[in-house]
Design a protein around this motif. Structure first.
Motif, short mmCIF file in Angstrom:
data_model
loop_
_atom_site.label_atom_id
_atom_site.label_comp_id
_atom_site.label_asym_id
_atom_site.label_seq_id
_atom_site.Cartn_x
_atom_site.Cartn_y
_atom_site.Cartn_z
N HIS A 33 38.86 -53.48 94.35
CA HIS A 33 39.26 -54.17 93.13
C HIS A 33 38.98 -55.66 93.19
CE1 HIS A 33 42.98 -56.03 94.44
NE2 HIS A 33 43.50 -54.50 94.71
N ILE A 35 40.79 -58.57 93.25
CA ILE A 35 41.66 -59.30 93.54
C ILE A 35 40.90 -59.63 95.25
CG2 ILE A 35 43.77 -60.09 94.36
CD1 ILE A 35 43.28 -60.30 91.46
N ASP A 63 40.84 -54.11 87.73
CA ASP A 63 42.13 -53.65 87.14
C ASP A 63 43.42 -54.58 87.05
OD1 ASP A 63 42.47 -53.60 89.77
OD2 ASP A 63 43.32 -51.50 89.83
N HIS A 64 43.28 -55.49 88.02
CA HIS A 64 44.55 -56.44 88.00
C HIS A 64 44.79 -57.29 87.09
CE1 HIS A 64 45.19 -54.35 91.87
NE2 HIS A 64 46.28 -55.23 92.41
N VAL A 100 44.43 -48.52 86.19
CA VAL A 100 44.99 -48.79 87.46
C VAL A 100 44.30 -48.05 88.59
CG1 VAL A 100 47.22 -48.95 88.75
CG2 VAL A 100 47.05 -49.53 86.47
N ASP A 121 44.07 -52.94 99.35
CA ASP A 121 45.10 -52.72 98.47
C ASP A 121 46.24 -51.98 99.38
OD1 ASP A 121 45.64 -53.23 95.36
OD2 ASP A 121 46.88 -51.48 96.33
N SER A 307 52.13 -48.88 85.71
CA SER A 307 51.66 -49.00 87.16
C SER A 307 51.23 -47.84 87.87
CB SER A 307 52.86 -49.54 88.36
OG SER A 307 53.75 -48.67 88.79
N THR A 367 46.23 -51.77 82.90
CA THR A 367 46.11 -52.93 83.67
C THR A 367 47.48 -52.90 84.72
OG1 THR A 367 46.02 -55.50 83.93
CG2 THR A 367 47.05 -54.65 82.03
N CYS A 368 47.18 -53.62 85.80
CA CYS A 368 48.42 -53.96 86.73
C CYS A 368 49.23 -55.15 86.34
CB CYS A 368 47.72 -54.16 88.10
SG CYS A 368 46.85 -53.18 88.86
#
Ligand code: SF4
Lengths: 433, 174
Positions: A33, A35, A63-64, A100, A121, A307, A367-368
């Protein structure tokens, strides 16, 4: 001596054993993802190794923070997007198709029994619900996974938890895992895989098993894992039907990932759920858990339903059943984030989104964002949120904010009450009170 | 191999978490270098001045459970971009420790009592560490005081460090 599920998976995937207790295993899925992956990508570019071991075994999603909220998060998304195009990664999910990660990838059929998977993650452990070994890793492990398709681990010990008894009505997988974490402590499964078994696990849907395995990391576990069975086959059937003549044959093949009767466990815990009540966390550690009934004086400012723990269709159905025909307390902000576009569509088709909106909820895109305090529902200092997420760490949903982890039913009931509340106060419309 | 000798920064506290090493708000950065100015920015420790106390230091000596909390590899990177390639502690959080060796850096454990002695003997002085990785030993020196310490390092961790990190090791072997 027999072997546990994860031992069988390791023995199938080991490509090297360079030193004592160092096992280099082959990876079936490397998930990414926006991040934690961009720095790995940049490092590969800087090393002149801008390659991937197999574009088909890499899955990527933004997604974050989506849509991007500022220039920095836009840049993170762009690095992942450009890289996915450059490397021919077909399973890349951008806005409009994203969701997510730990809800999206299983839903696409990417995770199969006996697979190995890593991701940068910590909740990658969710995929163990399919009888896979899946672990969260740091960025360098991810980088090597992308480049070589391998990762080094110790041979994990297995902690077996038999979920016995019968789950009472109104008590859910989330309540079970909160109770289990309370019993083990936040470090109780460190360096271990938690193998969930027993009649309660066997009766659970895949969604419920994902909720269980998702929070294995909150007890320090490397991964949660459930033996694949007919429920697993049914869930995956649309993706695997070309590979097997019928479901029985698929089940037979997956039975390779059953634990042996004489498997060697670090510990076996029999956990009876028959007397379990809805549970809630009260501090900044996920093992600080008590019954909802003992927390009903706790006022809340926000309710978050979503989540990788509890943002799936079953979760939305449960919450909507409580909310139907009711409105949330005026002082409460309600936010629901269906975890994937498929969940969103399904919820729309079933009329669940209308129920949420009629009750006063805001429905966001998948989304997260809120779960880690980055976007779409960040708390202000001193605010309190009842959330269906998995972490109540200090500042998790916003600096100075307090998070109480609950099931979707408890979250919905709390939204109506304006304080932590048990869903049995709000029987479904038409049901006997 | 990275440089493992240099001036020592003593951090006299246990349970220094990765949020203190590098705050979460920098997770949206996309280069390791961007971590540099923010190393230990939120550390709560008397006498410690972020940006100043770390200047011209290449080694950290600290107490127990260093690097606990979030698994972010941004923490070792914040150290690395400041030229700090060695942390010596009574114990480490598992993922932080793995991340250090994956980056070709050293996370060395010494018994708690020995860490205590090192603090007592050297923390008040400008101290320099000379690493002798081949012999699994280092020497601390300050104001006429000298002490040689032996440490343990697993063959795999040593191989990672000698290769320069897990990317390099994997590149040579797989
Ligand atoms: S929903 Fe929360 S816990 Fe799950 S992957 Fe997203 S940020 Fe992490």
């Amino acid at each position: 001596m027999g072997r546990t599920i994860v031992e069988k998976i390791f023995d199938d995937h080991r490509i090297d054993n360079p030193f004592e207790d160092v096992h280099v295993i082959r990876l079936d899925v490397v998930a990414c993802h926006e991040i934690t992956t961009p720095i790995a990508i940049n490092d590969l570019v800087a090393r002149g190794k801008d390659r991937v071991f197999d574009p088909d075994r890499i899955k990527a999603v933004i997604d974050h923070v989506t849509p991007a909220k500022d220039s920095k998060t836009a840049a993170q998304g762009k690095i992942l997007r450009d890289w996915a195009r450059r490397q021919g990664i077909r399973d890349f999910f951008d806005i409009g198709r994203n969701g997510v990660c730990h809800a999206l990838f299983p839903e696409k059929g990417f995770i199969r029994p006996g697979y190995t998977a890593i991701m940068g993650d910590s909740h990658t452990c969710t995929y163990g619900a399919f009888g896979a070994f899946a672990a969260g890793v740091g960025t360098t492990d991810l980088e090597v996974g992308i480049l070589k398709g391998v990762c080094a681990f110790r041979y994990p010990e297995t902690l077996r938890i038999n979920l016995n008894g019968r789950l009472p009505t109104g008590v859910f997988a989330k309540d079970v895992i909160l109770a289990v974490i309370a019993r083990l402590g936040v470090g109780g499964a460190t360096n271990k895989v938690i193998e969930f078994g027993g009649p309660v696990t066997a009766a659970m849907t895949m969604e419920e098993r994902m909720t269980l395995c998702n929070m294995a990391i909150e007890a320090g576990g490397t991964c949660g894992i459930c033996a694949p069975d007919a429920t697993t086959v049914d869930y995956l059937w649309e993706f695997i039907q070309a590979e097997y003549p019928d479901r029985d044959k698929a089940l037979e093949s997956f039975s390779a990932y059953q634990p042996d009767a004489d498997a060697d466990y670090a510990d076996v815990i029999d956990h009876d759920v028959s007397g379990l009540e809805p549970m809630v966390t009260f501090g900044h550690k996920p093992d600080q858990v008590k019954p909802v009934a003992a927390m009903t004086d706790q006022k809340i400012d926000q309710v978050y339903i979503g989540s990788c723990t509890n943002g799936r269709i079953e979760d939305l159905r449960v919450a909507a059943a409580v909310l139907k025909g009711r409105t949330i307390a005026p002082r409460v902000r309600g936010i629901v984030s269906p975890a994937t576009p498929k969940v969103y569509r399904q919820a729309m088709a079933e009329g669940l989104l209308s129920i949420f909106m009629d009750a006063g909820f805001c429905v966001t895109n998948p989304t997260c964002g809120a779960c880690l305090g980055m976007s779409n529902g960040v708390l202000a200092e001193g605010e309190v949120c009842a959330a269906t997420t998995n972490r109540n760490f200090n500042g998790r949903m916003g600096i100075g904010g307090m998070v109480h982890l609950v099931s979707p039913a408890t979250a919905a009931a709390s939204a109506i009450a304006g304080h932590i509340a048990n869903a049995d106060r709000y029987p479904a419309e038409g049901a006997q009170a | 191999m990275k440089n493992f000798s240099g001036n020592v920064l003593f951090l006299d506290r246990s349970d220094i978490n990765t949020d203190e090493i590098i705050p979460a708000k920098y997770l949206t950065e996309i280069t390791k270098a961007a971590m540099g100015p923010h190393l230990l920015e939120d550390l709560c420790l008397k006498g410690f001045v972020p940006g100043k106390s770390t200047r011209d230091k290449q080694v950290v000596i600290t107490r127990a459970n260093f690097g606990c909390g979030s698994s972010r590899e941004h923490a070792p990177w914040a150290l690395e971009t400041n030229g700090i390639h060695v942390v010596i502690a009574a114990s480490f959080a598992r993922i932080f420790r793995q991340n250090m060796f994956n980056c070709g850096m050293l996370a060395l454990e010494l018994p708690e009592a020995q860490i205590g002695t090192l603090f007592d003997t050297f923390a008040a002085f400008e101290t320099r560490l000379e690493m002798d990785l081949a012999d699994s030993a280092f020497t601390l020196a300050a104001e006429g005081r000298r002490e040689r310490c032996i440490f343990e390092i697993s063959p795999f961790d040593r191989a990672l460090v000698e290769a320069g990190g897990w990317v390099e090791y994997a590149d040579q072997h797989y």
